[in-house]
Design a protein around this motif. Structure first.
Motif, mmCIF file in Angstrom:
data_model
loop_
_atom_site.group_PDB
_atom_site.id
_atom_site.type_symbol
_atom_site.label_atom_id
_atom_site.label_comp_id
_atom_site.label_asym_id
_atom_site.label_seq_id
_atom_site.Cartn_x
_atom_site.Cartn_y
_atom_site.Cartn_z
ATOM 1 N N VAL A 145 0.823 -1.212 0.000
ATOM 2 C CA VAL A 145 0.000 0.000 0.000
ATOM 3 C C VAL A 145 0.854 1.259 0.000
ATOM 4 O O VAL A 145 0.399 2.318 -0.424
ATOM 5 N N ARG A 146 2.067 1.174 0.487
ATOM 6 C CA ARG A 146 2.907 2.370 0.557
ATOM 7 C C ARG A 146 3.818 2.521 -0.660
ATOM 8 O O ARG A 146 4.756 3.319 -0.641
ATOM 9 N N LEU A 147 3.542 1.793 -1.694
ATOM 10 C CA LEU A 147 4.347 1.892 -2.901
ATOM 11 C C LEU A 147 4.020 3.197 -3.636
ATOM 12 O O LEU A 147 2.845 3.511 -3.849
ATOM 13 N N PRO A 148 5.028 3.990 -4.021
ATOM 14 C CA PRO A 148 4.765 5.249 -4.732
ATOM 15 C C PRO A 148 3.976 5.017 -6.022
ATOM 16 O O PRO A 148 4.099 3.978 -6.666
ATOM 17 N N ARG A 149 3.190 6.021 -6.380
ATOM 18 C CA ARG A 149 2.326 5.888 -7.549
ATOM 19 C C ARG A 149 3.111 5.606 -8.825
ATOM 20 O O ARG A 149 2.686 4.818 -9.662
ATOM 21 N N ARG A 150 4.264 6.253 -8.980
ATOM 22 C CA ARG A 150 5.044 6.033 -10.204
ATOM 23 C C ARG A 150 5.519 4.583 -10.297
ATOM 24 O O ARG A 150 5.605 4.022 -11.400
ATOM 25 N N VAL A 151 5.817 3.967 -9.159
ATOM 26 C CA VAL A 151 6.266 2.574 -9.168
ATOM 27 C C VAL A 151 5.078 1.650 -9.453
ATOM 28 O O VAL A 151 5.218 0.650 -10.173
#
Length: 303
Positions: free
Chosen positions: A144-150
């Motif tokens: 859930v804490r993965l950056p949007r770009r990733v």
């Protein structure tokens, strides 16, 4: 006939090959301004009206709505926008027709005893299909804490596009894949690393680089092995965990990879592989190649 070089509405209609009603309709909408009026108050048209009427007919023949034709006659940019929009709509229709044709062939070619099941699978997919359900499946898996770009990077890599000219086999694979990820009983697959502190963005960005190297090796006819893609693959996990790459770390990584490679993910990649293009990397296959290479290397070191 009045010899003023202008035409009556009937003459204009005859020259353009349309009905008087058509000329009057476009005139009433302001698309064919009259060049003058006769002594009796009737509209008179010149050559410019004929050219404009021919242009209107051409645009309507391309199935542009009258409102779009009106805007296109006012400015060139509107014509480009209308044509682009029409091309997108035609493309969508063609995609739907190709998908429907392949679906019909799938039903036609399958044994009679399998038709009910295949019709059920096909009926659950929109025409033309979209990949929203596949993207939702992966969003459930990703941290859930993965950056949007990733997240975007991952989704672009793991969600196959819809084939432009699908075969009946691809229709079946996509329908089964859609059913797999849409199952409400679906359990969340195991994360790529065990619970605890690790940097997921570092992991996924590192894996993207490793898969890119592995894809180049596979295309060159080489299986991933010591060095190159394998080292980059291991380094992604080591950096994400804040550990150093070592023989012990590599041996410990083998069971972690096995834990994340569960039956659900294997089933996903089995169905998805045939939906990727020949020049597209299939991350499931690349991950398998790298995992096998690591397992073989760890076994050799242990021996």
């Amino acid at each position: 006939m009045v010899s003023d070089g202008l035409w009556s509405i009937g003459e204009l209609a005859e020259r353009a090959g349309v009905t008087v009603k058509t000329v009057r309709y476009y005139s009433d909408r302001g698309l064919l301004p009259a060049a003058g009026r006769s002594s009796g108050g009737h509209r008179r048209y010149g050559p410019q009206a004929l050219e404009r009427l021919r242009l209107i007919r051409s645009l309507r023949a391309l199935d542009l709505p009258v409102a779009e034709v009106e805007r296109a006659l006012e400015r060139d940019e509107a014509l480009e926008e209308a044509v682009s929009a029409q091309l997108r709509e035609v493309g969508s229709r063609l995609a739907a027709l190709r998908w429907r044709e392949a679906s019909l062939r799938l039903v036609q070619e399958c044994p009679a005893g399998e038709r009910a099941d295949r019709l059920r699978l096909i009926g659950a997919v929109s025409v033309p299909p979209d990949t929203a359900a596949l993207a939702r499946f992966w969003r459930r898996i990703l941290p859930v804490r993965l950056p949007r770009r990733v997240v975007s990077l991952v989704l672009d890599s793991v969600v196959p596009g819809v084939p432009a000219e699908p075969t009946s086999g691809q229709v079946l694979d996509f329908a089964r894949l859609h059913a797999l990820v849409s199952d409400p009983r679906l359990d969340r697959p195991a994360p790529p690393l065990p619970d605890g502190e690790y940097r997921p963005a570092v992991l996924y960005e590192g894996l993207a680089e490793a898969y890119g190297l592995a894809f180049a090796e596979v295309r060159a006819g080489r299986a991933p092995q010591d060095g190159g893609a394998l080292d980059c693959f291991v380094e992604a996990y080591a950096r994400a965990l804040g550990a150093a790459d070592s023989p012990d770390f590599r041996r410990g990584l083998v069971p972690l990879l096995a834990r994340g490679d569960g039956p659900l993910i294997r089933r996903y990649w089995k169905l998805a592989t045939g939906l990727f293009g020949p020049d597209e990397p299939v991350l499931g296959a690349l991950h398998h190649h790298l995992s096998v290479a690591l397992r073989r290397q760890a076994g050799e070191q242990a021996g």
